[in-house]
Design a protein around this motif. Sequence first.
Motif, short mmCIF file in Angstrom:
data_model
loop_
_atom_site.label_atom_id
_atom_site.label_comp_id
_atom_site.label_asym_id
_atom_site.label_seq_id
_atom_site.Cartn_x
_atom_site.Cartn_y
_atom_site.Cartn_z
N MET A 10 37.39 41.91 34.93
CA MET A 10 36.02 42.10 35.40
C MET A 10 35.20 42.85 34.34
O MET A 10 34.03 42.54 34.13
CB MET A 10 36.00 42.86 36.72
CG MET A 10 36.59 42.09 37.88
SD MET A 10 35.66 40.61 38.29
CE MET A 10 34.14 41.33 38.89
N THR A 16 28.41 40.15 36.84
CA THR A 16 28.41 38.87 37.55
C THR A 16 28.73 39.14 39.01
O THR A 16 29.22 40.21 39.35
CB THR A 16 29.44 37.89 36.94
OG1 THR A 16 29.27 36.61 37.52
CG2 THR A 16 30.86 38.36 37.16
N THR A 17 28.43 38.20 39.86
CA THR A 17 28.79 38.31 41.27
C THR A 17 29.95 37.36 41.53
O THR A 17 29.83 36.17 41.29
CB THR A 17 27.61 37.95 42.19
OG1 THR A 17 26.53 38.86 41.93
CG2 THR A 17 27.99 38.05 43.65
N CYS A 18 31.05 37.91 41.99
CA CYS A 18 32.24 37.09 42.29
C CYS A 18 32.26 36.77 43.78
O CYS A 18 31.91 37.59 44.61
CB CYS A 18 33.51 37.85 41.92
SG CYS A 18 33.69 38.09 40.16
N THR A 19 32.69 35.57 44.07
CA THR A 19 32.82 35.12 45.46
C THR A 19 34.28 35.24 45.86
O THR A 19 35.17 34.76 45.15
CB THR A 19 32.37 33.65 45.58
OG1 THR A 19 31.00 33.57 45.16
CG2 THR A 19 32.48 33.17 47.00
N LEU A 20 34.52 35.89 47.00
CA LEU A 20 35.89 36.08 47.48
C LEU A 20 36.14 35.34 48.78
O LEU A 20 35.32 35.37 49.69
CB LEU A 20 36.18 37.57 47.71
CG LEU A 20 36.24 38.46 46.49
CD1 LEU A 20 36.49 39.90 46.91
CD2 LEU A 20 37.32 38.01 45.52
N HIS A 41 31.15 46.58 40.34
CA HIS A 41 31.14 45.12 40.38
C HIS A 41 30.47 44.64 41.65
O HIS A 41 30.43 45.35 42.65
CB HIS A 41 32.56 44.57 40.29
CG HIS A 41 33.31 45.04 39.09
ND1 HIS A 41 32.85 44.87 37.80
CD2 HIS A 41 34.48 45.70 38.97
CE1 HIS A 41 33.71 45.38 36.95
NE2 HIS A 41 34.70 45.91 37.63
N PHE A 43 30.36 41.62 44.59
CA PHE A 43 31.09 40.54 45.24
C PHE A 43 30.27 39.99 46.38
O PHE A 43 29.37 40.65 46.89
CB PHE A 43 32.41 41.06 45.82
CG PHE A 43 33.39 41.51 44.78
CD1 PHE A 43 34.23 40.60 44.17
CD2 PHE A 43 33.49 42.84 44.42
CE1 PHE A 43 35.14 41.00 43.21
CE2 PHE A 43 34.39 43.26 43.47
CZ PHE A 43 35.22 42.34 42.86
#
Length: 92
Positions: A10, A16-20, A41, A43
Amino acid sequence: MHTHALAEYMRHIGPTTCTLIGFALEETVLATVIDGFHRGHQFRLIGDALACRGSKACEHAVYRDVLMELAQAYAPVQPMQSLLPSVLHRAC
């Protein structure tokens, strides 16, 4: 992915935006979101693509709702439908 390895990854990819999505909402998903939040971070969680095992202490739906409320304190929860426009845009 090991927590240290994920933190390093990360940090390497930058903002960045992470999708979980995932199964272990009460363990892995929630821990990742909380840890990532404290590391700066971003999400987003796909609510209809998250599941949990349940609890002997209460009904499964109540347990999941409580976990989802807790998760929302650290990341927005969106429906799977919200991903479709960005996926379709990238495919064209």
